[in-house]
Design an enzyme around this catalytic site. Sequence first.
Site, mmCIF file in Angstrom:
data_model
loop_
_atom_site.group_PDB
_atom_site.id
_atom_site.type_symbol
_atom_site.label_atom_id
_atom_site.label_comp_id
_atom_site.label_asym_id
_atom_site.label_seq_id
_atom_site.Cartn_x
_atom_site.Cartn_y
_atom_site.Cartn_z
ATOM 1 N N LYS A 54 0.840 -1.204 0.000
ATOM 2 C CA LYS A 54 0.000 0.000 0.000
ATOM 3 C C LYS A 54 0.878 1.258 0.000
ATOM 4 O O LYS A 54 0.606 2.226 -0.711
ATOM 5 C CB LYS A 54 -0.944 -0.013 1.215
ATOM 6 C CG LYS A 54 -2.046 -1.074 1.095
ATOM 7 C CD LYS A 54 -2.800 -1.327 2.401
ATOM 8 C CE LYS A 54 -3.786 -2.491 2.219
ATOM 9 N NZ LYS A 54 -4.452 -2.888 3.474
ATOM 10 N N GLN A 98 -4.718 -1.728 9.693
ATOM 11 C CA GLN A 98 -4.607 -3.044 9.067
ATOM 12 C C GLN A 98 -5.163 -4.126 9.996
ATOM 13 O O GLN A 98 -4.854 -4.158 11.187
ATOM 14 C CB GLN A 98 -3.131 -3.331 8.726
ATOM 15 C CG GLN A 98 -2.899 -4.626 7.960
ATOM 16 C CD GLN A 98 -3.486 -4.606 6.558
ATOM 17 O OE1 GLN A 98 -3.585 -3.566 5.918
ATOM 18 N NE2 GLN A 98 -3.913 -5.760 6.076
ATOM 19 N N ASP A 121 -11.275 2.568 4.230
ATOM 20 C CA ASP A 121 -11.663 1.153 4.132
ATOM 21 C C ASP A 121 -13.176 0.998 3.992
ATOM 22 O O ASP A 121 -13.665 -0.075 3.657
ATOM 23 C CB ASP A 121 -11.231 0.400 5.400
ATOM 24 C CG ASP A 121 -9.913 -0.340 5.249
ATOM 25 O OD1 ASP A 121 -9.644 -0.845 4.145
ATOM 26 O OD2 ASP A 121 -9.167 -0.427 6.246
HETATM 27 N N1 GUN Z 1 -6.896 -7.088 6.200
HETATM 28 C C1 GUN Z 1 -7.305 -7.861 5.179
HETATM 29 N N2 GUN Z 1 -8.005 -7.126 4.291
HETATM 30 C C2 GUN Z 1 -8.040 -5.874 4.763
HETATM 31 C C3 GUN Z 1 -8.620 -4.661 4.288
HETATM 32 O O1 GUN Z 1 -9.262 -4.582 3.237
HETATM 33 N N3 GUN Z 1 -8.421 -3.566 5.067
HETATM 34 C C4 GUN Z 1 -7.736 -3.623 6.229
HETATM 35 N N4 GUN Z 1 -7.614 -2.497 6.926
HETATM 36 N N5 GUN Z 1 -7.192 -4.723 6.706
HETATM 37 C C5 GUN Z 1 -7.351 -5.838 5.966
#
Ligand code: GUN
Length: 288
Positions: A54, A98, A121
């Site tokens: 990211k 995350q 998100d």
């Molecule tokens: N962990 C697995 N998928 C995601 C996601 O789409 N967003 C976040 N913040 N954590 C994750």
Amino acid sequence: MTARLIDGKAIAARIREQLAGEVAEFHQSTQIVPKLAAVLVGADPASQVYVRNKEQACAKIGMASDVHRLPESTTQAELLDLVGQLNADPLVHGILVQLPLPKHIHETTILDSVTPLKDVDCFHPENVGLMVQGRPRFLPCTPHGVQVLLAESGAEVDGAHVVVLGRSEIVGKPVAMMLVQKGETANATVTICHSRTKNLAEIVRSADILIAAIGKAEFVTPDMLKPGVVVIDVGINRVNDRLVGDVQFEGVREIASAITPVPGGVGPMTIAMLLKNTLTAARIAAAN
Ligand code: GUN
């Protein structure tokens, strides 16, 4: 029939290229560099890779990012305090915590503490509510990525029977809501199947489009599918150091009309949609 591959890697690259142009234009007119703050608690190896990806994706399209790496021992109060600081920081436009978080931290409490205007998100109940009512502020990243893949694949979603395998808050529930809405690449008849579903194989066999998001390696086998089905595989499972999806790819590609690979399908799309939401968040901040 061998299925067409839906190339998420190439589609995501095209979207990132377009976003890079939009970021440059936005910067030129506002002097603002959109910024994502990612929070990673603990040392989960998969999460470390996702967060690094990211971070790199932001840099490549001219966005700023900060990664806050906190030890596993971080308390819930400390994490809430950091989120509060990021909420108040005018230079931060998007906040991503995350998942998964360590067991001693209450996930919902943390996710609810992210201010809805920076919730890239789309996990906050206010943003989920707006999305379900068809007036989204943000769209959730992986479900939106799935929808764009369907649009790019040329699959007819309007009126189709879409079967979603899995009812998670991150993928199953929101993707079902998005595809049942009125709108483009939507208007589907959606069935959500999960671990308690009776006649699961029978329902899956009636799918025109299957979205597999249950987190079980190679759960979907060719005998469960209608010939010509379009298959979107959201699964990322590690089996003996190999990444596999929720779909038994080699067999299913002989019966489907189109299929996403793992890796290189949904994964890159999730990040592209996160970047898109971060730009949206920066636009919201600039307008306020
Ligand atoms: N962990 C697995 N998928 C995601 C996601 O789409 N967003 C976040 N913040 N954590 C994750």
